[in-house]
Design a protein around this motif. Structure first.
Motif, short mmCIF file in Angstrom:
data_model
loop_
_atom_site.label_atom_id
_atom_site.label_comp_id
_atom_site.label_asym_id
_atom_site.label_seq_id
_atom_site.Cartn_x
_atom_site.Cartn_y
_atom_site.Cartn_z
N PHE A 54 0.84 -1.21 0.00
CA PHE A 54 0.00 0.00 0.00
C PHE A 54 0.88 1.26 0.00
CE2 PHE A 54 -4.40 -1.29 1.97
CZ PHE A 54 -4.57 -2.20 0.95
N GLU A 57 2.47 1.90 -3.35
CA GLU A 57 1.48 2.40 -4.31
C GLU A 57 1.18 3.88 -4.03
OE1 GLU A 57 -1.02 -1.64 -5.45
OE2 GLU A 57 -1.81 -0.34 -3.88
N PHE A 62 0.65 5.84 -7.38
CA PHE A 62 -0.50 6.74 -7.53
C PHE A 62 -0.07 8.14 -8.00
CE2 PHE A 62 -3.25 4.12 -4.31
CZ PHE A 62 -3.35 3.09 -5.24
N HIS A 82 -7.96 2.01 0.05
CA HIS A 82 -6.86 1.77 0.99
C HIS A 82 -7.26 2.18 2.41
CE1 HIS A 82 -3.03 1.45 -1.75
NE2 HIS A 82 -4.02 0.66 -2.16
N HIS A 112 -10.67 -4.39 -5.15
CA HIS A 112 -9.64 -3.35 -5.23
C HIS A 112 -8.48 -3.80 -6.14
CE1 HIS A 112 -6.88 -0.21 -3.89
NE2 HIS A 112 -5.99 -1.15 -3.69
N GLU A 116 -7.08 -2.31 -9.80
CA GLU A 116 -5.69 -1.91 -10.08
C GLU A 116 -5.15 -2.66 -11.29
OE1 GLU A 116 -4.20 -0.36 -5.73
OE2 GLU A 116 -3.67 -2.40 -6.30
FE LIG Z 1 -3.86 -0.79 -3.76
#
Ligand SMILES: [Fe+2]
Ligand SMILES: [Fe+2]
Length: 164
Positions: A54, A57, A62, A82, A112, A116
């Protein structure tokens, strides 16, 4: 589309998380007697892999995706996922989830990951140049490795503590 090599480390972690979701789904409705064991495994998976995933990302992937106007709202949605998922991982750590909670959690986590893989990764591979993808891959590698080192060191240090 074949996964670009620079995104494979994240995709591999997605496979691990999906495998956990599939197991929860197949075992559902979960028996009360098994709830603690499932939550322990989920919390452990967060500690060893998903927490780092996480963070990588959020710090690397992101921000790179956000530079493309068409991906901004998808990234917002993924960030909201998240937040929701982190809360459930924390609740699993506190052994605070019901069988129903765990099944909802597994569905949201797999949803989720699918977003992605099928939307974000696919589109990034089309939008980014090979050089940009390589830069992204380097950034991800650093984020994933640094986090692993930070996580491992305290454990190693603890082991080296002299006995009283
Ligand atoms: Fe994610
Ligand atoms: Fe992911």
């Amino acid at each position: 589309m074949l996964r670009d090599q620079n995104l494979i480390p994240l995709s591999r972690q997605h496979q691990h998380a999906l495998a956990l979701c599939v197991r929860i789904d197949r075992a559902s409705p979960l028996r009360d007697a098994d709830l603690a064991a499932w939550q322990k495994e989920i919390a452990e998976h967060f500690r060893t892999e998903i927490g780092i995933h996480f963070a990588a990302e959020e710090q690397v992937l992101f921000p790179a995706a956000r530079r493309f106007e068409e991906l901004v709202s998808l990234v917002e949605e993924l960030l909201a996922d998240h937040v929701w998922l982190r809360r459930r991982f924390a609740r699993a750590g506190a052994c605070d989830m019901s069988a129903k909670d765990l099944s909802v959690f597994a569905q949201r986590l797999s949803g989720h990951i699918r977003k992605e893989e099928r939307q974000l990764f696919e589109r990034l591979q089309q939008l980014m140049t090979p050089a940009e993808l390589a830069g992204l891959g380097k950034g991800l590698e650093t984020a994933l490795n640094d986090a692993v080192r930070t996580c491992i060191l305290p454990t190693a240090a603890t082991k080296l503590q002299p006995r009283e």
